[in-house]
Design an enzyme around this catalytic site. Structure first.
Site, PDB file in Angstrom:
ATOM      1  N   LYS A 186       0.941  -1.174   0.093  1.00  0.00           N
ATOM      2  CA  LYS A 186      -0.068  -0.010   0.182  1.00  0.00           C
ATOM      3  C   LYS A 186       0.777   1.342   0.116  1.00  0.00           C
ATOM      4  O   LYS A 186       1.507   1.435   0.898  1.00  0.00           O
ATOM      5  CB  LYS A 186      -0.995   0.032   1.244  1.00  0.00           C
ATOM      6  CG  LYS A 186      -1.700   1.385   1.346  1.00  0.00           C
ATOM      7  CD  LYS A 186      -2.787   1.103   2.556  1.00  0.00           C
ATOM      8  CE  LYS A 186      -3.432   2.470   2.693  1.00  0.00           C
ATOM      9  NZ  LYS A 186      -4.512   2.437   3.729  1.00  0.00           N
TER      10      LYS A 186
ATOM     11  N   LYS B  81      -2.051  -1.554  -3.873  1.00  0.00           N
ATOM     12  CA  LYS B  81      -3.003  -0.428  -3.941  1.00  0.00           C
ATOM     13  C   LYS B  81      -2.244   0.692  -3.993  1.00  0.00           C
ATOM     14  O   LYS B  81      -1.250   0.885  -3.209  1.00  0.00           O
ATOM     15  CB  LYS B  81      -3.802  -0.561  -2.608  1.00  0.00           C
ATOM     16  CG  LYS B  81      -4.779   0.637  -2.418  1.00  0.00           C
ATOM     17  CD  LYS B  81      -5.269   0.315  -0.984  1.00  0.00           C
ATOM     18  CE  LYS B  81      -5.758   1.880  -0.644  1.00  0.00           C
ATOM     19  NZ  LYS B  81      -6.116   1.935   0.657  1.00  0.00           N
TER      20      LYS B  81
HETATM   21  C1  PBG Z   1      -7.337   3.536   5.480  1.00  0.00           C
HETATM   22  C2  PBG Z   1      -7.662   3.295   3.954  1.00  0.00           C
HETATM   23  C3  PBG Z   1      -7.506   4.207   2.957  1.00  0.00           C
HETATM   24  C4  PBG Z   1      -7.812   3.869   1.999  1.00  0.00           C
HETATM   25  C5  PBG Z   1      -8.279   2.599   1.980  1.00  0.00           C
HETATM   26  N1  PBG Z   1      -8.350   2.089   3.479  1.00  0.00           N
HETATM   27  C6  PBG Z   1      -7.040   5.575   2.819  1.00  0.00           C
HETATM   28  C7  PBG Z   1      -5.528   5.982   3.230  1.00  0.00           C
HETATM   29  O1  PBG Z   1      -4.845   5.176   3.500  1.00  0.00           O
HETATM   30  O2  PBG Z   1      -5.324   7.323   3.764  1.00  0.00           O
HETATM   31  C8  PBG Z   1      -8.146   4.322   0.607  1.00  0.00           C
HETATM   32  C9  PBG Z   1      -9.031   4.027  -0.569  1.00  0.00           C
HETATM   33  C10 PBG Z   1      -9.255   4.625  -1.834  1.00  0.00           C
HETATM   34  O3  PBG Z   1      -8.519   5.901  -1.886  1.00  0.00           O
HETATM   35  O4  PBG Z   1     -10.384   4.374  -2.335  1.00  0.00           O
HETATM   36  N2  PBG Z   1      -6.425   3.597   5.877  1.00  0.00           N
END
Ligand code: PBG
Length: 330
Positions: A200, A253
């Site tokens: 991520k 992601k």
């Molecule tokens: C929570 C989380 C996020 C997303 C999914 N879980 C945001 C972040 O890390 O700031 C992003 C999902 C998206 O942008 O569709 N930690």
């Protein structure tokens, strides 16, 4: 080469039937996961400005939305909660009657066939909007990794207790998959799988989501715990670590700007792999589509197909219900 009859690639493209026969990668509704946002209330559908068609839903509306998608063939949803109050220890994340826990119970009662995945993170439940416990200092604050693990494990366990079919930690603290696995096993949830947000990245593509989940950090950013977009080898190490700790499915992601990572994760580990087409990927397609600048449907389907080709088994997308409809009409 000269002595061989000429290979003419066009031969295999002459008819739609032939093209289908030799097609290597397919998009199928059974690969889709729809993310949904739930908050307390009744008859509530609060639109997200930058994500047309996406809403914060009260539990009753959530059932309607999930059921429509399910009827179109979408097999799974990924739940995010927006609590009524936030604090410094994310109490709402692991409250037995928290919003996600309520929503999971309701979904499993009303739509028992629908696979319910819960996002496990603290940012929506923290006053400061960070994914872990923060120790304030002169520069703003530091994230305390190890004390956060207990809260994450507690959150995942409370989701499993409410009936979640799978938990998906998105916080990116070190050691969280092991902490969650250990706690789930201790409580007898040995069969509950973990889909970890393994690779991520600290991405600007999450912008619209933070409005949807009301989880933007109040100070600083997430770069001390999310991956640097410049680093591919580090992403592979994160994935290896999550697998060692017991992740059943690994996720990459964002998706479209990170197809190289997706490809490498799939070839290196051969694990079930998910791609999350995140909020800005959706927003950009919607905006350009609404302007008539692109063919939204064709671009969405081609993008998802590219994720499949790169190695994704599972496609998490805000467009899941529309995609299901498009695939039906094909
Ligand atoms: C929570 C989380 C996020 C997303 C999914 N879980 C945001 C972040 O890390 O700031 C992003 C999902 C998206 O942008 O569709 N930690």
């Amino acid at each position: 080469m000269g002595q061989f009859p000429a290979y003419r690639p066009r031969r295999l493209r002459q008819s739609a039937v032939l093209r289908q026969l030799v097609r290597q990668t397919r998009l199928d509704v059974t690969q889709l996961v729809l993310p949904l946002f739930v908050r307390s209330g009744r008859k509530l559908r609060r639109p997200i400005a930058a994500m047309p068609g996406v809403f914060q839903l009260s539990p009753d509306e959530l059932i309607g939305e999930a059921s429509r998608a399910h009827q179109l063939g979408v097999p799974a949803v990924l739940l995010f909660g927006i609590p009524e109050t936030k604090d410094a220890k994310a109490s709402g994340a692991y409250a037995a009657n928290g919003i996600v826990q309520q929503a999971v119970r309701l979904l499993k009662k009303e739509l028992p066939q629908l696979l319910v995945i819960t996002d496990v993170c603290l940012c929506e439940y923290m006053q400061h909007g960070h994914c872990g416990i923060v120790q304030r200092d002169k520069s703003g604050g530091r994230i305390l990794n190890d004390p956060t693990l207990k809260l994450l494990a507690r959150t995942a366990a409370s989701h499993a207790q409410a009936g979640a079919d799978m938990v998906a930690p998105s916080d990116m603290m070190d050691g969280r998959v092991r902490a969650i696995r250990t706690e789930l096993d201790r409580l007898g949830f040995t069969e509950t799988p973990i889909m970890s947000y393994a690779a991520k990245f600290a991405s600007a593509f999450y912008g619209p989501f933070r409005e949807a989940a009301e989880s933007a950090p109040k100070f600083g950013n997430r770069r001390s715990y999310q991956l640097d977009p410049a680093n591919a080898a580090e992403a592979l190490r994160e994935v290896a670590l999550d697998i060692q700790e017991g992740a059943d499915i690994v996720m990459v992601k964002p998706a479209l700007p990170y197809l190289d990572i997706l490809y490498r994760v799939k070839t290196e580990f051969g694990y079930p792999t998910a791609a999350y087409a995140v909020s800005a990927e959706y927003s950009m397609t919607k905006a350009a589509g609404a302007n008539g600048w692109i063919d939204e449907r064709a671009i969405t389907l081609e993008s998802l197909l590219a994720m499949r080709r790169a190695g994704a088994d599972i496609l998490i997308t805000y467009a899941a219900a529309e995609v299901a409809q498009w695939l039906k009409a094909q």
